[in-house]
Scaffold this motif. Structure first.
Motif, PDB file in Angstrom:
ATOM      1  N   CYS A   1     -11.811  -1.260   9.140  1.00 42.27           N
ATOM      2  CA  CYS A   1     -10.856  -0.434   8.397  1.00 42.27           C
ATOM      3  C   CYS A   1     -11.642   0.665   7.700  1.00 42.27           C
ATOM      4  CB  CYS A   1     -10.104  -1.274   7.372  1.00 42.27           C
ATOM      5  SG  CYS A   1      -9.242  -0.247   6.165  1.00 42.27           S
TER       6      CYS A   1
ATOM      7  N   GLU B   1     -11.401  -7.163   4.307  1.00 39.73           N
ATOM      8  CA  GLU B   1     -11.711  -6.109   5.284  1.00 39.73           C
ATOM      9  C   GLU B   1     -12.956  -5.326   4.855  1.00 39.73           C
ATOM     10  OE1 GLU B   1      -8.365  -3.527   6.031  1.00 39.73           O
ATOM     11  OE2 GLU B   1      -7.098  -5.222   6.522  1.00 39.73           O
TER      12      GLU B   1
ATOM     13  N   TYR C   1       0.811  -1.223   0.000  1.00 36.48           N
ATOM     14  CA  TYR C   1       0.000   0.000   0.000  1.00 36.48           C
ATOM     15  C   TYR C   1       0.843   1.271   0.000  1.00 36.48           C
ATOM     16  CZ  TYR C   1      -3.995  -2.935   1.505  1.00 36.48           C
ATOM     17  OH  TYR C   1      -4.972  -3.883   1.606  1.00 36.48           O
TER      18      TYR C   1
ATOM     19  N   VAL D   1     -10.736   2.541   5.411  1.00 40.35           N
ATOM     20  CA  VAL D   1     -10.480   2.567   3.962  1.00 40.35           C
ATOM     21  C   VAL D   1     -11.378   1.525   3.275  1.00 40.35           C
ATOM     22  CG1 VAL D   1      -8.722   2.163   2.183  1.00 40.35           C
ATOM     23  CG2 VAL D   1      -8.095   3.322   4.313  1.00 40.35           C
ATOM     24  N   HIS D   2     -11.310   0.289   3.722  1.00 35.07           N
ATOM     25  CA  HIS D   2     -12.058  -0.783   3.041  1.00 35.07           C
ATOM     26  C   HIS D   2     -13.568  -0.695   3.257  1.00 35.07           C
ATOM     27  CE1 HIS D   2      -7.970  -2.385   2.686  1.00 35.07           C
ATOM     28  NE2 HIS D   2      -8.440  -2.933   1.585  1.00 35.07           N
TER      29      HIS D   2
ATOM     30  N   ASN E   1      -3.061  -6.462  12.366  1.00 34.40           N
ATOM     31  CA  ASN E   1      -3.348  -5.023  12.450  1.00 34.40           C
ATOM     32  C   ASN E   1      -3.821  -4.701  13.869  1.00 34.40           C
ATOM     33  OD1 ASN E   1      -3.287  -5.758   9.706  1.00 34.40           O
ATOM     34  ND2 ASN E   1      -4.546  -4.011   9.125  1.00 34.40           N
TER      35      ASN E   1
ATOM     36  N   CYS F   1      -2.394   2.956  12.297  1.00 36.71           N
ATOM     37  CA  CYS F   1      -3.493   2.288  11.581  1.00 36.71           C
ATOM     38  C   CYS F   1      -4.734   2.489  12.443  1.00 36.71           C
ATOM     39  CB  CYS F   1      -3.177   0.807  11.412  1.00 36.71           C
ATOM     40  SG  CYS F   1      -4.610  -0.210  11.002  1.00 36.71           S
ATOM     41  N   SER F   2      -5.763   3.136  11.854  1.00 39.70           N
ATOM     42  CA  SER F   2      -6.942   3.463  12.667  1.00 39.70           C
ATOM     43  C   SER F   2      -7.631   2.194  13.164  1.00 39.70           C
ATOM     44  CB  SER F   2      -7.905   4.339  11.860  1.00 39.70           C
ATOM     45  OG  SER F   2      -8.203   3.724  10.632  1.00 39.70           O
ATOM     46  N   MET F   3      -7.532   1.107  12.407  1.00 39.36           N
ATOM     47  CA  MET F   3      -8.148  -0.136  12.880  1.00 39.36           C
ATOM     48  C   MET F   3      -7.420  -0.659  14.127  1.00 39.36           C
ATOM     49  SD  MET F   3      -8.087  -3.893  11.268  1.00 39.36           S
ATOM     50  CE  MET F   3      -9.043  -3.664   9.796  1.00 39.36           C
TER      51      MET F   3
ATOM     52  N   VAL G   1       3.054   0.636   8.234  1.00 40.77           N
ATOM     53  CA  VAL G   1       2.485   1.335   9.388  1.00 40.77           C
ATOM     54  C   VAL G   1       3.023   0.767  10.705  1.00 40.77           C
ATOM     55  CG1 VAL G   1       0.433   2.312   8.278  1.00 40.77           C
ATOM     56  CG2 VAL G   1       0.362  -0.026   9.146  1.00 40.77           C
TER      57      VAL G   1
ATOM     58  N   CYS H   1      -4.859   4.954   1.700  1.00 40.49           N
ATOM     59  CA  CYS H   1      -4.855   4.912   3.173  1.00 40.49           C
ATOM     60  C   CYS H   1      -3.954   6.057   3.651  1.00 40.49           C
ATOM     61  CB  CYS H   1      -4.299   3.571   3.652  1.00 40.49           C
ATOM     62  SG  CYS H   1      -3.950   3.557   5.423  1.00 40.49           S
TER      63      CYS H   1
HETATM   64 FE1  SF4 Z   1      -5.100   0.165   8.706  1.00 41.59          FE
HETATM   65 FE2  SF4 Z   1      -7.021   0.122   6.820  1.00 41.59          FE
HETATM   66 FE3  SF4 Z   1      -4.793   1.543   6.419  1.00 41.59          FE
HETATM   67 FE4  SF4 Z   1      -4.729  -1.149   6.394  1.00 41.59          FE
HETATM   68  S1  SF4 Z   1      -5.787   0.182   4.949  1.00 41.59           S
HETATM   69  S2  SF4 Z   1      -3.276   0.211   7.413  1.00 41.59           S
HETATM   70  S3  SF4 Z   1      -6.249  -1.618   7.999  1.00 41.59           S
HETATM   71  S4  SF4 Z   1      -6.359   1.902   8.045  1.00 41.59           S
END
Ligand code: SF4
Ligand code: 13P
Length: 369
Positions: free
Chosen positions: A231, A259, A49, A233-234, A144, A111-113, A85, A321
């Motif tokens: 997540c 995700e 990513y 993003v997903h 994660n 990572c917000s998750m 991350v 992300c």
């Molecule tokens: Fe975290 Fe989602 Fe970014 Fe992956 S894509 S690092 S799960 S926020």
């Protein structure tokens, strides 16, 4: 991100402005010079990513499972500059020797998750679940997650999982105990359990904010307890996105990361980890058409690498992300120059007491076949 990491990061403050003023050419020259000088003493893993401007300097690219494995195998590098991350850099630190130094080029790359499950919440959940179910629950955590959560899982007989090995790890966990507590991503947990034949009616949700179990039915029927995390993003891929793509052209194949929500995964033609998405497109016939539901830096790279196929993002308004995107060329150069000066910044060092239990969870993941 724990306070300890921030303290250990020492001079992990902000990158000096001068790096923002350099041209790309200047930065490229400096990065390549340091890479050449250090040779095998320096190793740069890059998650899929990451932006192209960073990936071009990576010594290895991969999904989170592959990067955990390459970090563990690498015995030569004194410095591992992790382009990904925070939780990935923590994992690399725990899987490498004490002498190897792991650096995250920008400490804001979280990572917000992973931040959706902390120890206070997890202890509270475990107390309540033990009261309700006794010793019948095994915890699993998606990689994660913070090192503390992995340590909790390791101490309690569980394992870490990635999106590449989730099915295998859930199968293993259900051979150990009657039910699973799956942290912190409800969607990966739900999608994987569903694929293994566990009906949605046997899955409960633990809400860490309300501190309660969400379930309509008899408690003894519960097989999977899903932590209410996601997540951001997903979650942005929707059923409406799939309908719109299919209405426009029914021949477009939809492939998404697990995700994504269960509704999205269920309506897609294929789903799978980052690696599975890449492999599927690599193996697809020239001329085939694809809409991909995963992080945008990766989708853009896949589009560039496959001019013979028609590929688009499942959500046309998708963005990358944002935390992965914190790592850019200026931050990479800054962290390499700090290493070159003998003053590494953004050092990730997991507390030893936490690491010893977290390694149990990681090693179970890496050894269970
Ligand atoms: Fe975290 Fe989602 Fe970014 Fe992956 S894509 S690092 S799960 S926020
Ligand atoms: P992978 O396990 O597929 O590398 O995914 C990591 C991640 O952060 C997905 O959002």
């Amino acid at each position: 991100m724990s306070i300890l990491n921030l303290i250990h990061g020492g001079n992990a403050g902000m990158m000096p402005e001068l790096y923002k003023e350099m041209t790309e050419e200047e930065m490229t020259g400096k990065i390549l010079k340091i890479k050449k000088k250090f040779g095998e003493r320096l190793f740069i893993p890059g998650h899929h990513y990451q932006k192209d401007e960073v990936i071009q300097f990576a010594d290895a690219t991969g999904d989170s499972l592959q990067l955990a494995q390459v970090a563990q195998k690498n015995k030569k590098a004194e410095y591992i500059v992790f382009c990904g991350v925070h939780f990935m850099a923590e994992t690399a630190d725990m899987l490498t020797s004490d002498e190897q130094i792991v650096v995250l080029p920008d400490m804001r790359a979280g990572c917000s998750m992973a931040d959706m499950a902390n120890m206070l919440q997890t202890n509270r959940a475990w107390e309540e679940l033990t009261e309700l179910f006794g010793d019948t629950v095994i915890p699993l955590t998606y990689v994660n997650s913070t090192a503390e959560i992995k340590a909790f899982v390791g101490r309690n007989g569980g394992a870490a999982v990635t999106s590449s090995n989730a099915a295998r790890m859930l199968t293993w966990a259900l051979s150990q105990k009657e039910r699973i507590l799956f942290l912190p991503d409800q969607h990966l947990g739900r999608n994987t359990a569903f694929d293994l034949g566990i009906p949605l009616s046997r899955m409960a949700i633990w809400d860490p904010i309300a501190e309660k179990l969400e379930y309509n039915g008899a408690l003894e029927d519960i097989k999977i307890i899903l932590w209410k995390g996601h997540c951001s993003v997903h979650e942005k891929f929707t059923v409406a996105n799939i309908k719109s793509v299919k209405e426009r052209d029914p021949d477009i194949n939809v492939i998404v990361h697990p995700e994504c929500t269960h509704e999205v995964v269920a309506l897609s033609d294929f789903s799978g980890s980052t690696k599975k998405i890449i492999d599927t497109i690599n193996e697809a016939k020239p001329g085939s058409k694809w809409a991909i539901g995963t992080e945008m830096n990766l989708v853009s790279r896949i589009i560039q690498e496959h001019p013979d196929k028609q590929i688009e993002s499942l959500n046309p308004d998708m963005c990358p992300c944002l935390t992965m995107n914190r790592i850019d060329m200026p931050h990479l150069l800054w962290s390499l120059e700090q290493i070159d000066k003998g003053e590494p910044t953004g050092v990730i060092k997991v507390d030893q007491d936490i690491a010893k239990d977290a390694i149990l969870a990681l090693n179970r993941m890496l050894t269970i076949r």
